[in-house]
Design an enzyme around this catalytic site. Sequence first.
Site, mmCIF file in Angstrom:
data_model
loop_
_atom_site.group_PDB
_atom_site.id
_atom_site.type_symbol
_atom_site.label_atom_id
_atom_site.label_comp_id
_atom_site.label_asym_id
_atom_site.label_seq_id
_atom_site.Cartn_x
_atom_site.Cartn_y
_atom_site.Cartn_z
ATOM 1 N N GLY A 101 50.932 33.630 75.431
ATOM 2 C CA GLY A 101 52.408 33.797 76.312
ATOM 3 C C GLY A 101 52.403 32.819 77.316
ATOM 4 N N GLU B 283 45.955 34.189 68.705
ATOM 5 C CA GLU B 283 46.345 35.551 68.208
ATOM 6 C C GLU B 283 45.577 35.882 66.852
ATOM 7 O OE1 GLU B 283 49.243 33.688 71.190
ATOM 8 O OE2 GLU B 283 48.284 32.985 69.395
#
Length: 374
Positions: free
Chosen positions: A129, A152
């Site tokens: 993010g 991720e």
Amino acid sequence: MNATLDSIPVLQSEGQILAEVNGCLGLITLNRPEALNALSLAMIRDLTTLFRAWAQAPEIEAVVLMAAGRPGKPAAFCAGGDIRFFHRAALEGDTSLEDFFTEEYALNHLIHQFPKPSIALMDGIVMGGGMGISQGCKLRVLTEHSRLAMPETNIGLFPDVGGGYFLNQCPGQLGKWLALTGQALAAGDAIELGLGDVFVQSAALPAIVEAFKFKPQSSAEHVVATVMERVDLAPAADLPALRARVDQHFSLPDVAAIMASLAASEEAWAQQTHATLLKRSPLMMAVTFEQLTRAKTLSLAEDLRMERDMVQRCFHLRPGAGSETVEGIRALAVDKDHAPRWQPARIEDVSREAVLAFFESPWSADQHPLRDLK
């Protein structure tokens, strides 16, 4: 600080986002240092409020995005989204998890489209993010402490927040390699790959921030010059020497072929890369490969809509503890046993049908939560 009350909208995150105005400059500080400035839903909402308001405010000509630090601790611009919240919300059926991703991706798009100069001071960890809110900035400033990554697949997710869009802009197969491995980049390599713009010594940052806060900021050009006059020569990039190897293996037609090719190589780099991939979720590596392939021809808005479909599937195709993402977060950040039980456990057992299911949108085009992105 000569702010007018009208220049700073009301914020909701109880101090996790700080906003100041100095002359023509709007200054945003991520202020959750104990969590490495990981994004909460309240932070995403405040960032959205600020970027929307300042896009329309004629007195604001430039915006700076920076992060609070912890005295005596390594810097962290933003370590990503709040994954412990993801884990809890998924297990409890908390619908604010849906809001988180819809609003985060809309914020990513808003920053990319922001009509005024925007500067991100990307000192320290910039992951997930954190990449999403910084890659759209016009001037991305790195230091010797910067570590950029999209890790991720290590938690059974995929490189979202527009990762399909900006990783595909890396040369050759380097974006695919970064997406599958989660490899972290230092400043020289990040600038070489187009994921950063300029390098400053971290020792110069306090003077830059001091100027932003307390010295007259009369124009966007002056704000940018405050950084540019302290720009230094970036460290040498290491990746050009690796490019041929990355392209050789990661240009193959699927993850199973990539892993077989790496396993067959006697080079230490190939063996280390293979060992890294063996720790990742086989299913989500295959999904990530498909994401990067599809995103090559997509606009940012189209990519974010696709990623919104994908993240919905991450938590709902196999709900609760059955989710690959919930299991990955459990192993890394909750139980911290670093022993995720991936399903399936081998890349050879990932079916094409299982991968394609992540790309079936649960919404019609006119009902999509990101339908308004242009």
